[in-house]
Scaffold this motif. Structure first.
Motif, short mmCIF file in Angstrom:
data_model
loop_
_atom_site.label_atom_id
_atom_site.label_comp_id
_atom_site.label_asym_id
_atom_site.label_seq_id
_atom_site.Cartn_x
_atom_site.Cartn_y
_atom_site.Cartn_z
N ASP A 107 0.73 -1.02 0.02
CA ASP A 107 -0.16 0.03 -0.16
C ASP A 107 0.97 1.45 -0.02
N ARG A 108 1.86 1.08 0.84
CA ARG A 108 2.88 2.53 0.67
C ARG A 108 3.39 2.86 -0.52
N ARG A 109 3.88 1.58 -1.31
CA ARG A 109 4.55 1.70 -2.28
C ARG A 109 3.51 2.26 -3.59
N ARG A 110 2.37 1.86 -3.46
CA ARG A 110 1.16 2.26 -4.40
C ARG A 110 0.93 3.82 -3.95
N PHE A 111 0.71 4.10 -2.92
CA PHE A 111 0.81 5.68 -2.44
C PHE A 111 1.90 6.45 -2.96
N GLU A 112 3.06 6.09 -2.85
CA GLU A 112 4.13 6.81 -3.43
C GLU A 112 4.09 6.83 -4.83
N ARG A 113 3.73 5.79 -5.58
CA ARG A 113 3.44 5.88 -7.07
C ARG A 113 2.48 7.02 -7.44
N VAL A 114 1.39 7.02 -6.69
CA VAL A 114 0.30 8.02 -7.08
C VAL A 114 1.19 9.38 -6.72
N LEU A 115 1.71 9.65 -5.76
CA LEU A 115 2.33 10.97 -5.52
C LEU A 115 3.22 11.30 -6.62
N ALA A 116 3.98 10.43 -7.00
CA ALA A 116 4.98 10.77 -8.11
C ALA A 116 4.29 10.73 -9.80
N GLY A 117 3.00 10.59 -9.43
CA GLY A 117 2.00 10.63 -11.04
C GLY A 117 2.28 9.49 -11.75
N ARG A 118 2.67 8.41 -11.35
CA ARG A 118 2.73 7.05 -12.07
C ARG A 118 1.51 6.43 -11.84
N PRO A 119 1.08 5.43 -12.68
CA PRO A 119 -0.01 4.40 -12.27
C PRO A 119 0.18 3.67 -10.88
N ALA A 120 -0.92 3.62 -10.20
CA ALA A 120 -0.95 2.84 -8.98
C ALA A 120 -0.67 1.48 -9.02
N ARG A 121 -1.04 1.02 -10.12
CA ARG A 121 -0.90 -0.65 -10.28
C ARG A 121 -0.51 -0.94 -11.43
#
Length: 73
Positions: A35-49
């Motif tokens: 979940d943390r990695r998904r959250f960081e991907r969203v913050l970086a503007g990348r797809p969460a999945r």
């Protein structure tokens, strides 16, 4: 495992609650890391999945590109 046995013995001697068995919270920890990695991907503007799937797919394609074609020895 040895540390768990020592902690369980100490807890029994002192009348404290037993510590959780090793591996009890492993699934919860892995989920929180995911979940943390998904959250960081969203913050970086990348797809969460799909990050892991994309990485594995590109690695497999790279290996397949390096293999010689059929009939090549």
């Amino acid at each position: 495992m040895h540390q768990y046995v020592f902690d369980a013995y100490r807890a029994a001697q002192l009348g404290e609650p037993m510590p959780p068995a090793p591996g009890t919270h492993d699934v919860a920890v892995l989920r929180s890391v995911r979940d943390r990695r998904r959250f960081e991907r969203v913050l970086a503007g990348r797809p969460a999945r799909g990050g892991l799937r994309t990485a594995v797919r590109s690695a497999v394609r790279a290996v397949l590109r390096r293999r010689p074609g059929p009939g090549v020895c």
